[in-house]
Design a protein around this motif. Structure first.
Motif, PDB file in Angstrom:
ATOM      1  N   VAL A 153      24.107 -19.425 -32.294  1.00 10.19           N
ATOM      2  CA  VAL A 153      22.893 -20.028 -32.835  1.00 10.19           C
ATOM      3  C   VAL A 153      22.354 -18.989 -34.304  1.00 10.19           C
ATOM      4  O   VAL A 153      21.971 -19.595 -35.251  1.00 10.19           O
ATOM      5  N   ILE A 194      11.586 -21.023 -36.818  1.00  9.52           N
ATOM      6  CA  ILE A 194      12.590 -20.430 -35.901  1.00  9.52           C
ATOM      7  C   ILE A 194      11.962 -19.391 -34.996  1.00  9.52           C
ATOM      8  O   ILE A 194      11.647 -19.602 -33.587  1.00  9.52           O
ATOM      9  N   SER A 241       8.900 -21.399 -33.019  1.00  5.99           N
ATOM     10  CA  SER A 241       9.243 -22.278 -31.953  1.00  5.99           C
ATOM     11  C   SER A 241      10.089 -21.480 -30.848  1.00  5.99           C
ATOM     12  O   SER A 241      10.086 -21.904 -29.715  1.00  5.99           O
ATOM     13  N   ALA A 242      10.819 -20.506 -31.053  1.00  9.56           N
ATOM     14  CA  ALA A 242      11.269 -19.702 -29.869  1.00  9.56           C
ATOM     15  C   ALA A 242      10.440 -19.219 -29.065  1.00  9.56           C
ATOM     16  O   ALA A 242      10.299 -19.004 -27.808  1.00  9.56           O
ATOM     17  N   VAL A 289       8.713 -22.194 -26.897  1.00 11.03           N
ATOM     18  CA  VAL A 289       9.629 -22.324 -25.925  1.00 11.03           C
ATOM     19  C   VAL A 289       9.905 -21.416 -24.796  1.00 11.03           C
ATOM     20  O   VAL A 289       9.759 -21.602 -23.651  1.00 11.03           O
ATOM     21  N   TRP A 331      15.760 -25.244 -38.263  1.00 11.36           N
ATOM     22  CA  TRP A 331      14.776 -24.345 -37.629  1.00 11.36           C
ATOM     23  C   TRP A 331      14.613 -25.081 -36.142  1.00 11.36           C
ATOM     24  O   TRP A 331      14.388 -24.332 -35.145  1.00 11.36           O
ATOM     25  N   TYR A 332      14.157 -26.179 -36.314  1.00 11.76           N
ATOM     26  CA  TYR A 332      13.716 -26.871 -34.783  1.00 11.76           C
ATOM     27  C   TYR A 332      14.561 -27.093 -33.793  1.00 11.76           C
ATOM     28  O   TYR A 332      14.702 -27.372 -32.490  1.00 11.76           O
ATOM     29  N   ALA A 389      17.482 -24.557 -33.907  1.00  5.56           N
ATOM     30  CA  ALA A 389      17.819 -23.194 -33.560  1.00  5.56           C
ATOM     31  C   ALA A 389      16.595 -22.378 -32.847  1.00  5.56           C
ATOM     32  O   ALA A 389      16.799 -21.735 -31.836  1.00  5.56           O
ATOM     33  N   GLY A 390      15.358 -22.675 -33.351  1.00  7.43           N
ATOM     34  CA  GLY A 390      14.395 -22.003 -32.506  1.00  7.43           C
ATOM     35  C   GLY A 390      14.097 -21.990 -31.266  1.00  7.43           C
ATOM     36  O   GLY A 390      14.321 -21.173 -30.387  1.00  7.43           O
ATOM     37  N   PRO A 391      14.163 -23.337 -30.650  1.00 11.61           N
ATOM     38  CA  PRO A 391      13.964 -23.635 -29.461  1.00 11.61           C
ATOM     39  C   PRO A 391      15.286 -23.119 -28.462  1.00 11.61           C
ATOM     40  O   PRO A 391      14.970 -22.443 -27.301  1.00 11.61           O
ATOM     41  N   LEU A 392      16.505 -23.450 -29.156  1.00 10.29           N
ATOM     42  CA  LEU A 392      17.549 -22.475 -28.283  1.00 10.29           C
ATOM     43  C   LEU A 392      17.351 -21.168 -28.092  1.00 10.29           C
ATOM     44  O   LEU A 392      17.818 -20.619 -27.022  1.00 10.29           O
ATOM     45  N   ILE A 393      17.080 -20.199 -29.234  1.00 10.51           N
ATOM     46  CA  ILE A 393      16.665 -18.953 -29.179  1.00 10.51           C
ATOM     47  C   ILE A 393      15.772 -18.612 -27.980  1.00 10.51           C
ATOM     48  O   ILE A 393      15.772 -17.772 -27.151  1.00 10.51           O
ATOM     49  N   GLY A 394      14.571 -19.530 -28.060  1.00 13.43           N
ATOM     50  CA  GLY A 394      13.798 -19.349 -27.059  1.00 13.43           C
ATOM     51  C   GLY A 394      14.384 -19.457 -25.730  1.00 13.43           C
ATOM     52  O   GLY A 394      13.794 -18.953 -24.516  1.00 13.43           O
ATOM     53  N   LEU A 395      15.287 -20.335 -25.377  1.00 16.10           N
ATOM     54  CA  LEU A 395      15.729 -20.393 -23.957  1.00 16.10           C
ATOM     55  C   LEU A 395      16.499 -19.390 -23.611  1.00 16.10           C
ATOM     56  O   LEU A 395      16.781 -19.233 -22.150  1.00 16.10           O
ATOM     57  N   VAL A 396      16.944 -18.425 -24.383  1.00 17.69           N
ATOM     58  CA  VAL A 396      17.624 -17.176 -24.188  1.00 17.69           C
ATOM     59  C   VAL A 396      16.857 -16.362 -22.921  1.00 17.69           C
ATOM     60  O   VAL A 396      17.311 -16.009 -22.132  1.00 17.69           O
ATOM     61  N   VAL A 397      15.375 -16.518 -23.232  1.00 19.75           N
ATOM     62  CA  VAL A 397      14.234 -15.726 -22.311  1.00 19.75           C
ATOM     63  C   VAL A 397      14.299 -15.919 -20.949  1.00 19.75           C
ATOM     64  O   VAL A 397      14.612 -15.296 -20.164  1.00 19.75           O
ATOM     65  N   PRO A 398      14.354 -17.456 -20.778  1.00 21.41           N
ATOM     66  CA  PRO A 398      14.414 -18.026 -19.227  1.00 21.41           C
ATOM     67  C   PRO A 398      15.788 -17.879 -18.725  1.00 21.41           C
ATOM     68  O   PRO A 398      15.762 -17.492 -17.551  1.00 21.41           O
ATOM     69  N   ALA A 399      16.717 -18.108 -19.626  1.00 22.27           N
ATOM     70  CA  ALA A 399      18.132 -17.933 -19.114  1.00 22.27           C
ATOM     71  C   ALA A 399      18.306 -16.199 -18.725  1.00 22.27           C
ATOM     72  O   ALA A 399      18.904 -16.197 -17.352  1.00 22.27           O
ATOM     73  N   PHE A 407      14.772 -10.105 -22.363  1.00 21.69           N
ATOM     74  CA  PHE A 407      15.477 -10.361 -23.479  1.00 21.69           C
ATOM     75  C   PHE A 407      15.238  -9.003 -24.383  1.00 21.69           C
ATOM     76  O   PHE A 407      14.061  -8.672 -24.454  1.00 21.69           O
ATOM     77  N   ILE A 432       9.703 -12.123 -29.686  1.00 21.39           N
ATOM     78  CA  ILE A 432       9.975 -13.138 -28.815  1.00 21.39           C
ATOM     79  C   ILE A 432       9.504 -12.953 -27.389  1.00 21.39           C
ATOM     80  O   ILE A 432       8.761 -13.495 -26.801  1.00 21.39           O
TER      81      ILE A 432
END
Lengths: 136, 186
Positions: free
Chosen positions: A16, A42, A45-46, A49, B10-11, B13-23, B32, B151
């Motif tokens: 990513v 980025i 929104s990170a 989420v 960005w919309y 990539a950003g949420p995917l990066i955010g998912l690293v936290v709960p993962a 993280f 983050i």
């Protein structure tokens, strides 16, 4: 190997970082010159989420895969957050990369960034050496 | 497959990066953060009796696996997902950088600054070595980097991370607007 799962999460994260060009020096330049929304979108929104998922985890008391309570350690303020933060910010605009992208750039074939990484490790080491003498 | 090979917006990539936290939280109760890996490398390779590096880094080795994964991901993205395309930056930024002495816009990084050949010039040394030192020193002094503070810290509503992130940005603005133009001329 219980740690392989972290390698896998890191791998997806690294993909990513490259595909969104977060690892690009040019994107960081754009960000600090306020000439593009890309990086702000980025990071913003990170955060949103991650925030939503943390709220869900807390609200429904979701446990880890091994059934543990999720623990998020509390960060205590010290003046290092400010002084160190400023120094990192100054460096970030030069290298165009924070620690995550440094690793991704090396994997992406920019081998000279291995020198930047070694230098960052040296910086970390010198901080450890001087820690008691620095204001916190 | 075509979508994968385009640069990701960005919309996505950003949420995917955010998912690293709960993962990381749900997979193993890990928070993280990447700059800590630099500390673990110091603790593993050269603790030198410094109290800051005297801890059992092996307990934190997940973080090194995570960092190694990022290297692999970087490799896969550039080799198989055409990750190293010219970056479509704002023409204004490009014009300004050209004016300040950047010539090569063909990849993720300007190769006229970041290359082994440039490493032995004053400008290359500043960008490659001095910059890296400041990133390593500053993140540890601050107690985290963009991942750990901006983050992870902000999304878990920790105000010291908000302070640190503001300082990252202030440092970056000061460098970009007031100092970098001179460094690019070196």
């Amino acid at each position: 190997m219980k740690n392989i799962k972290y390698l896998f999460i890191g791998l997806l994260f690294g993909i990513v970082l490259v595909k969104s060009q977060v690892v690009s020096w040019f994107r960081i330049q754009e960000m600090f010159r306020l000439q593009a929304f890309h990086m702000y979108g980025i990071i913003g929104s990170a955060i949103i989420v991650a925030l939503l998922f943390i709220l869900l985890i807390k609200r429904f008391n979701i446990k880890t895969l091994s059934g543990e309570q999720v623990i998020i350690p509390t960060k205590k303020f010290n003046w290092g957050n400010v002084y160190g933060g400023l120094i990192f910010g100054l460096g970030w605009a030069i290298t165009g990369a924070c620690p995550g992208p440094l690793f991704a750039q090396i994997g992406g074939g920019f081998l000279v960034i291995g020198v930047t990484l070694l230098s960052a490790i040296a910086g970390t080491w010198v901080y450890g050496l001087l820690r008691d003498k620095l204001p916190h | 497959m075509d979508f994968l090979k385009q640069p990701w917006p960005w919309y996505v990539a950003g949420p995917l990066i955010g998912l690293v936290v709960p993962a990381l939280l749900l997979v193993g109760n890990k928070t993280f953060g990447i700059s800590a890996s630099l500390r673990h490398i110091c603790a593993a390779c050269l603790p030198a009796n410094i109290s800051f590096f005297k801890y059992n880094w092996k307990n934190e080795s997940w973080n090194l696996f995570f960092a190694a994964g990022i290297i692999l991901g970087g490799f896969i993205a550039t080799q198989y997902l055409s990750g190293n395309q010219p970056v479509n930056i704002n023409p204004q930024t490009m014009a300004l950088l050209k004016q300040q002495g950047v010539k090569n816009f063909n990849g993720l990084l300007p190769s006229d600054i970041f290359s082994f050949k440039q490493l032995f010039t004053l400008r290359g040394f500043v960008f490659i070595v001095v910059g890296g030192f400041m990133v390593g020193f500053g993140t540890r002094y601050a107690g985290g980097c963009t991942s750990g503070h901006a983050i992870m810290g902000i999304s878990s509503l920790q105000w010291p991370s908000m302070v640190a992130t503001c300082c990252f940005m202030i440092g970056g603005f000061v460098m970009t607007w007031f100092i970098l133009p001179y460094l690019l001329q070196l």
